[in-house]
Design a protein around this motif. Structure first.
Motif, PDB file in Angstrom:
ATOM      1  N   ARG A 210       0.842  -1.200   0.000  1.00  0.00           N
ATOM      2  CA  ARG A 210       0.000   0.000   0.000  1.00  0.00           C
ATOM      3  C   ARG A 210       0.882   1.258   0.000  1.00  0.00           C
ATOM      4  O   ARG A 210       0.649   2.204  -0.751  1.00  0.00           O
ATOM      5  CB  ARG A 210      -0.905  -0.007   1.231  1.00  0.00           C
ATOM      6  CG  ARG A 210      -1.905   1.163   1.288  1.00  0.00           C
ATOM      7  CD  ARG A 210      -2.546   1.222   2.683  1.00  0.00           C
ATOM      8  NE  ARG A 210      -3.141  -0.027   3.057  1.00  0.00           N
ATOM      9  CZ  ARG A 210      -4.382  -0.399   2.755  1.00  0.00           C
ATOM     10  NH1 ARG A 210      -5.157   0.437   2.074  1.00  0.00           N
ATOM     11  NH2 ARG A 210      -4.856  -1.572   3.144  1.00  0.00           N
ATOM     12  N   GLU A 211       1.913   1.228   0.843  1.00  0.00           N
ATOM     13  CA  GLU A 211       2.841   2.354   0.937  1.00  0.00           C
ATOM     14  C   GLU A 211       3.684   2.479  -0.325  1.00  0.00           C
ATOM     15  O   GLU A 211       3.881   3.571  -0.857  1.00  0.00           O
ATOM     16  CB  GLU A 211       3.743   2.165   2.157  1.00  0.00           C
ATOM     17  CG  GLU A 211       4.801   3.248   2.326  1.00  0.00           C
ATOM     18  CD  GLU A 211       5.768   2.944   3.470  1.00  0.00           C
ATOM     19  OE1 GLU A 211       6.732   3.709   3.637  1.00  0.00           O
ATOM     20  OE2 GLU A 211       5.554   1.933   4.181  1.00  0.00           O
ATOM     21  N   LEU A 212       4.176   1.363  -0.831  1.00  0.00           N
ATOM     22  CA  LEU A 212       5.044   1.373  -2.009  1.00  0.00           C
ATOM     23  C   LEU A 212       4.309   1.893  -3.242  1.00  0.00           C
ATOM     24  O   LEU A 212       4.839   2.723  -3.996  1.00  0.00           O
ATOM     25  CB  LEU A 212       5.568  -0.044  -2.271  1.00  0.00           C
ATOM     26  CG  LEU A 212       6.581  -0.202  -3.412  1.00  0.00           C
ATOM     27  CD1 LEU A 212       7.931   0.379  -2.996  1.00  0.00           C
ATOM     28  CD2 LEU A 212       6.734  -1.674  -3.791  1.00  0.00           C
ATOM     29  N   LEU A 213       3.085   1.419  -3.437  1.00  0.00           N
ATOM     30  CA  LEU A 213       2.331   1.783  -4.633  1.00  0.00           C
ATOM     31  C   LEU A 213       1.841   3.222  -4.609  1.00  0.00           C
ATOM     32  O   LEU A 213       1.397   3.747  -5.637  1.00  0.00           O
ATOM     33  CB  LEU A 213       1.147   0.824  -4.813  1.00  0.00           C
ATOM     34  CG  LEU A 213       1.519  -0.643  -5.033  1.00  0.00           C
ATOM     35  CD1 LEU A 213       0.271  -1.504  -5.077  1.00  0.00           C
ATOM     36  CD2 LEU A 213       2.347  -0.808  -6.310  1.00  0.00           C
ATOM     37  N   ALA A 214       1.924   3.847  -3.458  1.00  0.00           N
ATOM     38  CA  ALA A 214       1.530   5.261  -3.353  1.00  0.00           C
ATOM     39  C   ALA A 214       2.634   6.190  -3.823  1.00  0.00           C
ATOM     40  O   ALA A 214       2.392   7.393  -4.051  1.00  0.00           O
ATOM     41  CB  ALA A 214       1.154   5.590  -1.909  1.00  0.00           C
ATOM     42  N   GLN A 215       3.859   5.655  -3.999  1.00  0.00           N
ATOM     43  CA  GLN A 215       4.956   6.480  -4.504  1.00  0.00           C
ATOM     44  C   GLN A 215       4.634   6.948  -5.922  1.00  0.00           C
ATOM     45  O   GLN A 215       4.308   6.129  -6.782  1.00  0.00           O
ATOM     46  CB  GLN A 215       6.276   5.699  -4.518  1.00  0.00           C
ATOM     47  CG  GLN A 215       6.874   5.410  -3.172  1.00  0.00           C
ATOM     48  CD  GLN A 215       8.248   4.744  -3.320  1.00  0.00           C
ATOM     49  OE1 GLN A 215       8.912   4.851  -4.349  1.00  0.00           O
ATOM     50  NE2 GLN A 215       8.666   4.060  -2.262  1.00  0.00           N
ATOM     51  N   ASN A 216       4.743   8.228  -6.141  1.00  0.00           N
ATOM     52  CA  ASN A 216       4.429   8.764  -7.465  1.00  0.00           C
ATOM     53  C   ASN A 216       5.650   8.655  -8.371  1.00  0.00           C
ATOM     54  O   ASN A 216       6.335   9.640  -8.670  1.00  0.00           O
ATOM     55  CB  ASN A 216       3.949  10.218  -7.364  1.00  0.00           C
ATOM     56  CG  ASN A 216       3.253  10.677  -8.629  1.00  0.00           C
ATOM     57  OD1 ASN A 216       2.672   9.864  -9.343  1.00  0.00           O
ATOM     58  ND2 ASN A 216       3.313  11.970  -8.907  1.00  0.00           N
ATOM     59  N   ASP A 218       7.402   5.997 -11.711  1.00  0.00           N
ATOM     60  CA  ASP A 218       7.189   4.888 -12.645  1.00  0.00           C
ATOM     61  C   ASP A 218       7.740   3.589 -12.071  1.00  0.00           C
ATOM     62  O   ASP A 218       7.206   2.508 -12.347  1.00  0.00           O
ATOM     63  CB  ASP A 218       7.869   5.180 -13.985  1.00  0.00           C
ATOM     64  CG  ASP A 218       7.175   6.277 -14.765  1.00  0.00           C
ATOM     65  OD1 ASP A 218       5.986   6.547 -14.466  1.00  0.00           O
ATOM     66  OD2 ASP A 218       7.809   6.872 -15.658  1.00  0.00           O
ATOM     67  N   VAL A 219       8.823   3.713 -11.300  1.00  0.00           N
ATOM     68  CA  VAL A 219       9.424   2.543 -10.665  1.00  0.00           C
ATOM     69  C   VAL A 219       9.617   2.837  -9.178  1.00  0.00           C
ATOM     70  O   VAL A 219      10.687   3.301  -8.756  1.00  0.00           O
ATOM     71  CB  VAL A 219      10.778   2.174 -11.316  1.00  0.00           C
ATOM     72  CG1 VAL A 219      11.355   0.921 -10.657  1.00  0.00           C
ATOM     73  CG2 VAL A 219      10.625   1.956 -12.827  1.00  0.00           C
ATOM     74  N   PRO A 220       8.607   2.593  -8.376  1.00  0.00           N
ATOM     75  CA  PRO A 220       8.758   2.797  -6.928  1.00  0.00           C
ATOM     76  C   PRO A 220       9.897   1.939  -6.388  1.00  0.00           C
ATOM     77  O   PRO A 220      10.079   0.786  -6.815  1.00  0.00           O
ATOM     78  CB  PRO A 220       7.404   2.328  -6.379  1.00  0.00           C
ATOM     79  CG  PRO A 220       6.461   2.521  -7.512  1.00  0.00           C
ATOM     80  CD  PRO A 220       7.246   2.178  -8.734  1.00  0.00           C
ATOM     81  N   GLN A 221      10.654   2.494  -5.464  1.00  0.00           N
ATOM     82  CA  GLN A 221      11.809   1.776  -4.918  1.00  0.00           C
ATOM     83  C   GLN A 221      11.845   1.908  -3.398  1.00  0.00           C
ATOM     84  O   GLN A 221      11.305   2.858  -2.824  1.00  0.00           O
ATOM     85  CB  GLN A 221      13.111   2.328  -5.499  1.00  0.00           C
ATOM     86  CG  GLN A 221      13.281   2.099  -6.989  1.00  0.00           C
ATOM     87  CD  GLN A 221      14.599   2.647  -7.504  1.00  0.00           C
ATOM     88  OE1 GLN A 221      15.098   3.662  -7.021  1.00  0.00           O
ATOM     89  NE2 GLN A 221      15.171   1.973  -8.489  1.00  0.00           N
ATOM     90  N   MET A 222      12.501   0.923  -2.802  1.00  0.00           N
ATOM     91  CA  MET A 222      12.714   0.993  -1.365  1.00  0.00           C
ATOM     92  C   MET A 222      13.932   0.156  -1.025  1.00  0.00           C
ATOM     93  O   MET A 222      14.086  -0.964  -1.524  1.00  0.00           O
ATOM     94  CB  MET A 222      11.484   0.482  -0.605  1.00  0.00           C
ATOM     95  CG  MET A 222      11.534   0.758   0.892  1.00  0.00           C
ATOM     96  SD  MET A 222       9.954   0.421   1.719  1.00  0.00           S
ATOM     97  CE  MET A 222       8.934   1.749   1.075  1.00  0.00           C
ATOM     98  N   SER A 223      14.810   0.701  -0.212  1.00  0.00           N
ATOM     99  CA  SER A 223      15.977  -0.075   0.210  1.00  0.00           C
ATOM    100  C   SER A 223      15.516  -1.152   1.181  1.00  0.00           C
ATOM    101  O   SER A 223      14.525  -0.979   1.901  1.00  0.00           O
ATOM    102  CB  SER A 223      17.010   0.834   0.873  1.00  0.00           C
ATOM    103  OG  SER A 223      16.516   1.325   2.114  1.00  0.00           O
ATOM    104  N   PHE A 224      16.227  -2.242   1.199  1.00  0.00           N
ATOM    105  CA  PHE A 224      15.822  -3.370   2.041  1.00  0.00           C
ATOM    106  C   PHE A 224      15.781  -2.973   3.515  1.00  0.00           C
ATOM    107  O   PHE A 224      14.868  -3.375   4.250  1.00  0.00           O
ATOM    108  CB  PHE A 224      16.783  -4.545   1.833  1.00  0.00           C
ATOM    109  CG  PHE A 224      16.350  -5.805   2.540  1.00  0.00           C
ATOM    110  CD1 PHE A 224      15.333  -6.596   2.032  1.00  0.00           C
ATOM    111  CD2 PHE A 224      16.961  -6.198   3.733  1.00  0.00           C
ATOM    112  CE1 PHE A 224      14.930  -7.753   2.691  1.00  0.00           C
ATOM    113  CE2 PHE A 224      16.571  -7.351   4.383  1.00  0.00           C
ATOM    114  CZ  PHE A 224      15.547  -8.133   3.860  1.00  0.00           C
ATOM    115  N   GLU A 225      16.742  -2.182   3.946  1.00  0.00           N
ATOM    116  CA  GLU A 225      16.799  -1.780   5.352  1.00  0.00           C
ATOM    117  C   GLU A 225      15.652  -0.848   5.725  1.00  0.00           C
ATOM    118  O   GLU A 225      15.304  -0.720   6.904  1.00  0.00           O
ATOM    119  CB  GLU A 225      18.145  -1.112   5.658  1.00  0.00           C
ATOM    120  CG  GLU A 225      19.323  -2.073   5.702  1.00  0.00           C
ATOM    121  CD  GLU A 225      19.158  -3.122   6.794  1.00  0.00           C
ATOM    122  OE1 GLU A 225      18.692  -2.780   7.894  1.00  0.00           O
ATOM    123  OE2 GLU A 225      19.483  -4.295   6.535  1.00  0.00           O
TER     124      GLU A 225
END
Length: 460
Positions: A210-216, A218-225
Motif C-alpha cells: 500500500r505504501e510502495l504503490l503510493a509512490q508517485n 514509474d518505478v517505486p523503490q525501497m531499500s531493504f533496510e
C-alpha cells in the motif's frame, strides 16, 4: 539440471531444441507420467515451499486488486492502467519473489532457514554483498530488476504456472475471477487466515505494498533496510524450508491438487509408509510403482501403472542399445551386437518388447501428436529380426529426430558398417546397472518424491 529451465510447461517444439534427449523420448514418457500426476508435478514444479510461496504471492495480488483502499499513484496508473493489468501483476510477482529471496538471505545464519532451492539466490548473494546487505528493491518487471534471467518464466511464478492453471487458480493471463476458481480461493483464504504466520505475513506485506504503490514514480523503490524488519523476519520464518512449510501446508495441497487420490494417492501411501520406518528404503521409480497397493484402486489408476510397467523396459532397452552404439568414437556394428549379448539381450529382446506394447491398445491411446508418431516409429522394431537391423532402425530414427530439430545426428553408419560418433562418446554402460527389465526414464516419480518429502516435513 540444464533441462529444467525448459519445462515450465511441456512444449514438444521447445524441447526439440534440446540436445540432451537424442532419442526424443521425453515427449513419450512424460505423457504417461503426467497421467499419474495430472500436470501437478514436473521437473521444476516439485517443492512444497515454492508451491506455497506462489500461492501466497498470487493471493496477495488478488487481494490488492480487489481492495479499493489500495490505490496506484498517478504515474503508476498512467503506466499500468489498473491493478488488474497483466504487466502490473508481473511487477508484483517479481517484487514479491525478490523480497522473499532477500528475506531468506537476511536470516540465512539461522539453523532453521534453508536457502537451498531458493530461486535467484545466487545473484541475490552477489548483490547483497555489493550493497553491504542493503539492496534496493524496485517495483518493476524490467529485466534489470530480476534476480533470474527470464524470471517471469524461470522464477517461482513461471515454474509453477502450469500446475496452478491446471488446478484452476487462474488462466494463462492471471485472471483470478474464473468460475471454477471461486471455491479454490475461498479455501485459500481460510488456509492463510488459519495460519498465524501466513496471516501475519499477508497483513504486513499488504500494508507495505500500500505504501510502495503510493509512490508517485514509474518505478517505486525501497531499500531493504527501509522495509520493516518484521516483514523479512516473518517471511523468512513462514517459508523457512520445504519441510517446515510442508508441516502446515500438506493437507491444503493434497485437497487442492488431488494428489492423495488415484494413482498418485497409491504412490503417496507407499512413500508415507516408507518414511515411517526407522531406516527408510531407497526407492526409485520402478520399485515405488511396483510397491503400490492396487486392490481396491480404480481400474483407470491401475492402468496408468500397467502402461508404464509394460512400456518402460522397452524404452530402456532402446536407450541401452543406443548408448552402446555411441560409447566409442568409431566401432563396427558387430562390436555393438557382441556387447548387447553381454547385457543378456538378443535379437528377440526389442522385438518382443515392441510386440507386448502393440498388443495393448490402451498404451498407445495415451499419446497424441509427436509422442504418438515417435512411439509408433520405435514400435516398428517388432519387424526388425536382427540386432544389426535394430541398430540401424534406432539410428535412422535418431537421425530424423535430430533433423527435425535442425541438428546433426550424434552418430552415423558408414557404408562399410562402421559407426562414427560426432559427439563426445558416452560412458560405456555397465551390465550391473542395466539388468534385464530395468527402467531408464523416471516418469516424474523422483519429483513427486521430492514434493512428498516436503509434505512429510523433510523427514527422509
Amino acid at each position: 539440471m540444464f533441462l529444467d529451465k525448459y519445462l515450465t510447461e511441456y512444449d514438444d517444439t521447445l524441447s526439440g531444441e534440446i540436445n540432451i534427449d537424442p532419442l526424443g523420448t521425453l515427449v513419450i514418457w512424460s505423457a504417461y507420467g503426467q497421467k499419474i500426476f495430472s500436470n501437478r508435478v514436473n521437473s521444476i514444479s516439485n517443492d512444497v515451499r515454492n508451491y506455497t510461496l506462489n500461492l501466497f504471492n498470487h493471493h496477495l495480488i488478488r487481494q490488492i486488486d480487489g481492495d479499493d483502499s489500495i490505490q496506484l499513484s498517478k504515474r503508476l496508473s498512467n503506466l499500468y492502467g489498473s491493478k488488474n493489468a497483466l504487466t502490473f501483476k508481473y511487477s508484483c510477482l517479481v517484487y514479491l519473489e525478490n523480497l522473499f529471496v532477500y528475506s531468506i538471505l537476511k536470516h540465512d545464519h539461522k539453523p532453521s532457514i534453508d536457502s537451498g532451492g531458493v530461486l535467484g539466490i545466487t545473484k541475490a548473494r552477489r548483490t547483497w554483498s555489493e550493497t553491504g546487505g542493503n539492496p534496493t528493491l524496485s517495483f518493476s518487471h524490467d529485466a534489470k530488476e530480476q534476480l533470474l534471467v527470464r524470471q517471469l518464466s524461470l522464477g517461482v511464478s513461471g515454474r509453477y504456472k502450469t500446475p496452478f492453471v491446471e488446478i484452476g487458480y487462474f488462466d494463462g493471463y492471471y485472471h483470478y475471477d474464473l468460475p471454477r476458481a471461486t471455491d479454490l480461493w475461498s479455501r485459500t483464504e481460510k488456509f492463510i487466515h488459519c495460519s498465524k504466520s501466513l496471516s501475519k505475513s499477508n497483513k504486513l506485506i499488504a500494508d507495505h505494498l500500500r505504501e510502495l504503490l503510493a509512490q508517485n514514480a514509474d518505478v517505486p523503490q525501497m531499500s531493504f533496510e527501509a522495509i520493516s524488519p518484521e516483514i523479512h523476519s516473518t517471511l523468512s520464518t513462514t517459508f523457512a524450508s520445504s519441510g517446515s512449510v510442508g508441516k502446515y501446508a500438506r493437507q491444503y495441497w493434497l485437497e487442492s491438487t488431488g494428489l492423495d487420490f488415484g494413482a498418485a494417492g497409491a504412490l503417496l501411501k507407499v512413500l508415507d509408509a516408507n518414511a515411517s520406518k526407522k531406516v527408510p528404503d531407497a526407492l526409485d521409480a520402478q520399485s515405488l510403482i511396483h510397491r503400490t497397493e492396487r486392490e481396491g484402486l480404480h481400474a483407470d489408476a491401475v492402468e496408468k501403472f500397467e502402461n508404464i510397467e509394460l512400456l518402460e523396459p522397452f524404452l530402456a532397452d532402446i536407450a541401452l542399445l543406443f548408448f552402446l552404439s555411441i560409447c566409442k568414437k568409431s566401432q563396427e556394428i558387430g562390436e555393438v551386437v557382441k556387447q548387447w549379448t553381454v547385457f543378456n539381450r538378443d535379437n528377440k529382446t526389442l522385438v518382443n518388447g515392441a510386440l507386448r506394447v502393440q498388443e495393448k491398445m490402451a498404451v498407445l491411446q495415451v499419446l497424441t501428436g509427436t509422442a504418438k508418431s515417435r512411439l509408433s516409429k520405435l514400435l516398428q522394431l517388432s519387424s526388425q529380426t536382427t540386432v544389426e537391423a535394430q541398430i540401424q532402425h534406432i539410428l535412422d530414427y535418431h537421425k530424423q529426430v535430430m533433423l527435425n530439430r535442425g541438428q546433426v545426428s550424434w552418430v552415423k553408419v558408414e557404408s562399410n558398417g562402421t559407426l562414427k560418433v560426432n559427439v563426445r562418446p558416452s560412458k560405456m554402460p555397465v551390465p550391473e546397472d542395466w539388468p534385464v527389465g530395468c527402467w531408464y526414464n523416471n516418469y516424474y516419480i523422483p519429483q513427486f518424491m521430492s514434493l512428498v518429502d516436503g509434505y512429510q516435513g523433510g523427514v527422509q
